[in-house]
Design a protein around this motif. Structure first.
Motif, PDB file in Angstrom:
ATOM      1  N   ALA A   1      28.205 -29.467  29.853  1.00  0.00           N
ATOM      2  CA  ALA A   1      29.230 -30.151  30.648  1.00  0.00           C
ATOM      3  C   ALA A   1      29.701 -31.420  29.944  1.00  0.00           C
ATOM      4  CB  ALA A   1      28.681 -30.484  32.035  1.00  0.00           C
ATOM      5  N   GLY A   2      28.783 -32.162  29.366  1.00  0.00           N
ATOM      6  CA  GLY A   2      29.157 -33.366  28.624  1.00  0.00           C
ATOM      7  C   GLY A   2      30.015 -33.046  27.413  1.00  0.00           C
TER       8      GLY A   2
ATOM      9  N   ARG B   1      18.522 -26.612  33.020  1.00  0.00           N
ATOM     10  CA  ARG B   1      19.351 -27.652  33.636  1.00  0.00           C
ATOM     11  C   ARG B   1      19.848 -28.673  32.611  1.00  0.00           C
ATOM     12  NH1 ARG B   1      19.893 -28.938  39.214  1.00  0.00           N
ATOM     13  NH2 ARG B   1      18.337 -27.327  39.545  1.00  0.00           N
ATOM     14  N   PRO B   2      18.996 -29.218  31.720  1.00  0.00           N
ATOM     15  CA  PRO B   2      19.517 -30.148  30.705  1.00  0.00           C
ATOM     16  C   PRO B   2      20.517 -29.483  29.748  1.00  0.00           C
ATOM     17  CG  PRO B   2      17.149 -30.383  30.880  1.00  0.00           C
ATOM     18  CD  PRO B   2      17.529 -29.187  31.697  1.00  0.00           C
TER      19      PRO B   2
ATOM     20  N   TRP C   1      23.792 -29.527  31.485  1.00  0.00           N
ATOM     21  CA  TRP C   1      24.365 -30.872  31.490  1.00  0.00           C
ATOM     22  C   TRP C   1      24.916 -31.225  30.112  1.00  0.00           C
ATOM     23  CZ3 TRP C   1      26.163 -33.309  35.367  1.00  0.00           C
ATOM     24  CH2 TRP C   1      25.601 -33.160  36.628  1.00  0.00           C
TER      25      TRP C   1
END
Length: 75
Positions: A45-46, A38-39, A42
């Motif tokens: 995505a960032g 999950r991180p 993210w």
């Protein structure tokens, strides 16, 4: 491209176009192992948002320069 170099040009293009896919898959897998899935998603995505902002800003600046040049040429 001349017919004699078409194969080399095609191979170079494929290396540049598809090479980063393998690199990104390896980096994504490593990030998923280190920080978790999950991180890692993210972070990806960032990074996409940052890249989009940089390229969008660049496109706006280039468009402004083109408009200035075209406006001067029309005078």
């Amino acid at each position: 491209s001349p017919p004699g170099t078409l194969g080399r040009v095609s191979a170079a293009y494929r290396l540049v176009a598809w090479g980063p896919v393998a690199l990104g898959a390896g980096l994504g897998g490593a990030a998923g192992e280190v920080v978790g899935l999950r991180p890692a998603l993210w972070l990806t995505a960032g990074a996409l948002v940052v890249c989009w902002a940089v390229f969008a800003r660049r496109a706006v600046l280039i468009e402004g320069r083109l408009a200035a040049v075209c406006g001067e040429a029309a005078r």
